[in-house]
Design a protein around this motif. Structure first.
Motif, PDB file in Angstrom:
ATOM      1  N   PRO A  35     -11.760   1.043 -11.519  1.00  0.00           N
ATOM      2  CA  PRO A  35     -10.632   1.903 -11.144  1.00  0.00           C
ATOM      3  C   PRO A  35     -10.959   3.403 -11.235  1.00  0.00           C
ATOM      4  N   LEU A  36     -11.646   3.812 -12.280  1.00  0.00           N
ATOM      5  CA  LEU A  36     -12.018   5.226 -12.405  1.00  0.00           C
ATOM      6  C   LEU A  36     -12.924   5.637 -11.254  1.00  0.00           C
ATOM      7  N   GLU A  37     -13.875   4.788 -10.899  1.00  0.00           N
ATOM      8  CA  GLU A  37     -14.787   5.106  -9.808  1.00  0.00           C
ATOM      9  C   GLU A  37     -14.059   5.166  -8.462  1.00  0.00           C
ATOM     10  N   ARG A  38     -13.024   4.336  -8.292  1.00  0.00           N
ATOM     11  CA  ARG A  38     -12.234   4.405  -7.052  1.00  0.00           C
ATOM     12  C   ARG A  38     -11.553   5.769  -6.945  1.00  0.00           C
ATOM     13  N   ALA A  92     -13.116  -4.778   3.314  1.00  0.00           N
ATOM     14  CA  ALA A  92     -12.920  -5.719   2.207  1.00  0.00           C
ATOM     15  C   ALA A  92     -12.533  -4.966   0.937  1.00  0.00           C
ATOM     16  N   SER A  93     -12.038  -5.696  -0.036  1.00  0.00           N
ATOM     17  CA  SER A  93     -11.723  -5.129  -1.344  1.00  0.00           C
ATOM     18  C   SER A  93     -13.006  -4.704  -2.043  1.00  0.00           C
ATOM     19  N   TYR A  94     -12.963  -3.564  -2.701  1.00  0.00           N
ATOM     20  CA  TYR A  94     -14.096  -3.105  -3.492  1.00  0.00           C
ATOM     21  C   TYR A  94     -13.780  -3.161  -4.984  1.00  0.00           C
ATOM     22  N   ALA A 108       0.834  -1.206   0.000  1.00  0.00           N
ATOM     23  CA  ALA A 108       0.000   0.000   0.000  1.00  0.00           C
ATOM     24  C   ALA A 108       0.867   1.253   0.000  1.00  0.00           C
ATOM     25  N   VAL A 109       1.929   1.233   0.790  1.00  0.00           N
ATOM     26  CA  VAL A 109       2.851   2.375   0.832  1.00  0.00           C
ATOM     27  C   VAL A 109       3.537   2.536  -0.526  1.00  0.00           C
ATOM     28  N   ARG A 110       3.928   1.416  -1.120  1.00  0.00           N
ATOM     29  CA  ARG A 110       4.551   1.461  -2.453  1.00  0.00           C
ATOM     30  C   ARG A 110       3.574   2.025  -3.477  1.00  0.00           C
ATOM     31  N   ALA A 111       2.307   1.611  -3.396  1.00  0.00           N
ATOM     32  CA  ALA A 111       1.291   2.141  -4.307  1.00  0.00           C
ATOM     33  C   ALA A 111       1.116   3.637  -4.099  1.00  0.00           C
ATOM     34  N   GLY A 112       1.219   4.077  -2.831  1.00  0.00           N
ATOM     35  CA  GLY A 112       1.114   5.501  -2.544  1.00  0.00           C
ATOM     36  C   GLY A 112       2.214   6.309  -3.202  1.00  0.00           C
ATOM     37  N   LYS A 113       3.391   5.710  -3.331  1.00  0.00           N
ATOM     38  CA  LYS A 113       4.514   6.404  -3.963  1.00  0.00           C
ATOM     39  C   LYS A 113       4.434   6.355  -5.483  1.00  0.00           C
ATOM     40  N   GLU A 114       3.862   5.275  -6.023  1.00  0.00           N
ATOM     41  CA  GLU A 114       3.906   5.070  -7.472  1.00  0.00           C
ATOM     42  C   GLU A 114       2.623   5.457  -8.217  1.00  0.00           C
ATOM     43  N   ALA A 117      -1.256   9.092   0.936  1.00  0.00           N
ATOM     44  CA  ALA A 117      -1.196   9.401  -0.492  1.00  0.00           C
ATOM     45  C   ALA A 117      -2.412   8.811  -1.203  1.00  0.00           C
ATOM     46  N   ASP A 118      -2.806   9.449  -2.292  1.00  0.00           N
ATOM     47  CA  ASP A 118      -3.960   8.961  -3.050  1.00  0.00           C
ATOM     48  C   ASP A 118      -3.753   7.518  -3.513  1.00  0.00           C
ATOM     49  N   GLY A 119      -2.543   7.193  -3.929  1.00  0.00           N
ATOM     50  CA  GLY A 119      -2.248   5.838  -4.391  1.00  0.00           C
ATOM     51  C   GLY A 119      -2.422   4.806  -3.298  1.00  0.00           C
ATOM     52  N   GLU A 120      -2.095   5.174  -2.069  1.00  0.00           N
ATOM     53  CA  GLU A 120      -2.277   4.255  -0.945  1.00  0.00           C
ATOM     54  C   GLU A 120      -3.767   4.034  -0.680  1.00  0.00           C
ATOM     55  N   MET A 121      -4.544   5.106  -0.771  1.00  0.00           N
ATOM     56  CA  MET A 121      -5.988   4.991  -0.589  1.00  0.00           C
ATOM     57  C   MET A 121      -6.589   4.123  -1.711  1.00  0.00           C
ATOM     58  N   PHE A 122      -6.074   4.291  -2.919  1.00  0.00           N
ATOM     59  CA  PHE A 122      -6.526   3.487  -4.054  1.00  0.00           C
ATOM     60  C   PHE A 122      -6.211   2.011  -3.795  1.00  0.00           C
ATOM     61  N   HIS A 123      -5.041   1.740  -3.240  1.00  0.00           N
ATOM     62  CA  HIS A 123      -4.659   0.369  -2.903  1.00  0.00           C
ATOM     63  C   HIS A 123      -5.619  -0.218  -1.876  1.00  0.00           C
TER      64      HIS A 123
END
Length: 191
Positions: free
Chosen positions: A173-176, A165-167, A85-91, A149-155
Motif C-alpha cells: 500500500p505504501l508503494e502504491r 491487473a491488480s498490483y 473506485a469512485v467511492r475509494a476516490g472520495k474516502e 482522485a488519488d483514492g480512485e487511482m489507489f483503487h
C-alpha cells in the motif's frame, strides 16, 4: 532381594541384546534411517498454478478464504468495479507529502519497474507492450487521469481495471501511494 536381582538380570540381558543387534546391523549414523512409510518422505508436491485432481477448482493455487487478511497487508474495504473506485476516490487520501523527495524517488523507481512497460516512462500510454499487440492504455496525462482522485487511482492499482491487473500482490500500500505521487509529478511536469 530376588525380585530386584531378577529385574537387574533382565535389564542387563536386554541391554546386551540391544548392543548386539546394533553391532550386527552396522548402523551408519550419517545416513538416513530405513523408510517404512515412504509417502511421508516422498509426498507428491503440487506446483503453483498446476492442475490438481484433489483440490477444489482443479488447481493447486487456491484463493484465500473470504475474510482472511494475509500477514503484512491491510484490509481494503472496497470491492471491484467503477462505483467502488469512485467511492475509494472520495474516502481515501494519500498519507504522503508531495514534497518528500525520498517518496518521489521511490515512486519513480517503482513506476519504472511496474508501470513503464504499459504506460511508458512519460506516462503517455505508449509502452513496449503496445508494440507487441497489447491494447494501448489510457494516457496518464488525459483529462480523466488528471482529474481522478488519488483514492480512485489507489483503487485501480489495488483491484485492477479493464486490461490492467491488480498490483496488490506485487506492490505494498505504501508503494502504491508512492507510485501515485510519481504519476502526479509526471502530470505536473507535462503542464
Amino acid at each position: 532381594m530376588s525380585g530386584a536381582r531378577s529385574f537387574l538380570v533382565i535389564a542387563v540381558a536386554v541391554l546386551v541384546l540391544v548392543f548386539a543387534i546394533d553391532s550386527f546391523a552396522k548402523t551408519d549414523y550419517r545416513k538416513r534411517n530405513k523408510e517404512i512409510f515412504t509417502e511421508m518422505v516422498y509426498s507428491k508436491a503440487g506446483e503453483s498454478f498446476s492442475k490438481s485432481d484433489v483440490l477444489p477448482g482443479g488447481v493447486t493455487m487456491q484463493p484465500l478464504v473470504a475474510g482472511v487478511i494475509p500477514r503484512g497487508t491491510e484490509r481494503f474495504a472496497f470491492g471491484p468495479g467503477q462505483e467502488e473506485a469512485v467511492r475509494a476516490g472520495k474516502e481515501l487520501t494519500s498519507p504522503l507529502n508531495g514534497e518528500d523527495t525520498a517518496n518521489l524517488d521511490r515512486g519513480r523507481e517503482l513506476y519504472g519497474i511496474y508501470c513503464t512497460m504499459c504506460h511508458d516512462p512519460a506516462g503517455n500510454g505508449e509502452g513496449i507492450v503496445t508494440r507487441r499487440g497489447m491494447l494501448r492504455p489510457p494516457s496518464l496525462h488525459a483529462v480523466r487521469a488528471t482529474q481522478m482522485a488519488d483514492g480512485e487511482m489507489f483503487h485501480i492499482l489495488t483491484k485492477g481495471q479493464g486490461n490492467m491487473a491488480s498490483y496488490a500482490a506485487q506492490v505494498s500500500p505504501l508503494e502504491r501511494w508512492q507510485i501515485i505521487l510519481h504519476v502526479r509529478n509526471l502530470q505536473e511536469q507535462s503542464k
